[in-house]
Write a protein that holds these residues in place. Structure first.
Motif, PDB file in Angstrom:
ATOM      1  N   LYS A   2     -27.847 -35.417 -16.388  1.00  0.00           N
ATOM      2  CA  LYS A   2     -26.957 -36.052 -16.978  1.00  0.00           C
ATOM      3  C   LYS A   2     -25.828 -36.780 -16.002  1.00  0.00           C
ATOM      4  O   LYS A   2     -25.654 -36.012 -15.143  1.00  0.00           O
ATOM      5  N   SER A  20     -19.892 -41.194 -23.061  1.00  0.00           N
ATOM      6  CA  SER A  20     -21.391 -41.405 -22.850  1.00  0.00           C
ATOM      7  C   SER A  20     -22.177 -40.115 -22.444  1.00  0.00           C
ATOM      8  O   SER A  20     -23.208 -40.123 -22.363  1.00  0.00           O
ATOM      9  N   TRP A  21     -21.266 -39.204 -21.808  1.00  0.00           N
ATOM     10  CA  TRP A  21     -21.717 -37.927 -21.372  1.00  0.00           C
ATOM     11  C   TRP A  21     -21.086 -36.892 -22.289  1.00  0.00           C
ATOM     12  O   TRP A  21     -19.683 -36.541 -22.241  1.00  0.00           O
ATOM     13  N   THR A  22     -21.980 -36.302 -23.104  1.00  0.00           N
ATOM     14  CA  THR A  22     -21.085 -35.149 -23.940  1.00  0.00           C
ATOM     15  C   THR A  22     -22.178 -33.944 -24.138  1.00  0.00           C
ATOM     16  O   THR A  22     -23.217 -34.069 -23.765  1.00  0.00           O
ATOM     17  N   PRO A  48     -15.972 -32.935 -23.289  1.00  0.00           N
ATOM     18  CA  PRO A  48     -17.166 -33.639 -23.120  1.00  0.00           C
ATOM     19  C   PRO A  48     -17.936 -33.592 -21.661  1.00  0.00           C
ATOM     20  O   PRO A  48     -19.116 -33.661 -21.812  1.00  0.00           O
ATOM     21  N   GLU A 122     -19.699 -36.039 -31.964  1.00  0.00           N
ATOM     22  CA  GLU A 122     -19.389 -36.168 -30.559  1.00  0.00           C
ATOM     23  C   GLU A 122     -20.163 -37.417 -29.834  1.00  0.00           C
ATOM     24  O   GLU A 122     -19.448 -37.736 -28.848  1.00  0.00           O
ATOM     25  N   LYS A 123     -20.788 -38.055 -30.461  1.00  0.00           N
ATOM     26  CA  LYS A 123     -20.983 -39.666 -29.563  1.00  0.00           C
ATOM     27  C   LYS A 123     -20.080 -40.720 -30.244  1.00  0.00           C
ATOM     28  O   LYS A 123     -20.224 -41.660 -29.744  1.00  0.00           O
ATOM     29  N   LYS A 124     -19.537 -40.533 -31.366  1.00  0.00           N
ATOM     30  CA  LYS A 124     -18.599 -41.505 -31.698  1.00  0.00           C
ATOM     31  C   LYS A 124     -17.187 -41.330 -31.349  1.00  0.00           C
ATOM     32  O   LYS A 124     -16.487 -42.531 -31.067  1.00  0.00           O
TER      33      LYS A 124
END
Length: 135
Positions: A2, A20-22, A48, A122-124
């Motif tokens: 990642k 973008s990295w979580t 994150p 988590e991605k939003k």
């Protein structure tokens, strides 16, 4: 492997500008949580880009304003608070008042429900979690 997010430096603090990295929560059970394949057996703050597995509140089963300092330095959009399997950790009213004054959305749920919320958000959004893993 990642890719870590870019960081902005301001007033000596670091804040993230990209989600973008979580972290990914693989599983949660009473007393343990698996994040990105690594299992933790103590309460955690999930950022994150890292996990603080040495987090403990000043008053055990009470989340106070002082317990949020590390989290607030990262300027989250959303803070998800997991209050334990049975929901025994309480959140002081000053915590929610401070989050409201800073414009930070918050979700307070039992930890199993909070994990589901995190996996959904988590991605939003710029999400940080503070999870109590037992009671």
């Amino acid at each position: 492997k990642k890719k870590k997010p870019p960081f902005l430096k301001y007033t000596g603090l670091q804040a993230y500008r990209s989600v973008s990295w979580t972290m990914i929560i693989n599983s949660y059970n009473f007393g343990s949580i698996t994040i990105d394949g690594r299992t933790y057996h103590s309460d955690v703050i999930i950022f994150p880009d890292r996990v603080n597995s040495k987090w403990w509140r000043k008053s055990g089963h009470l989340l106070s304003e002082d317990d949020l300092e590390e989290i607030l330095k990262c300027d989250p959009e959303v803070l998800i608070i997991g209050t334990g399997k049975s929901g025994l950790m309480k959140v002081e009213s000053r915590v929610t008042e401070r989050l409201n004054s800073l414009g930070i959305k918050y979700i307070i749920k039992r930890t199993d429900e909070a994990v589901r919320e995190y996996n959904r958000l988590e991605k939003k959004d710029r999400v940080i979690c503070a999870f109590h893993l037992t009671c």
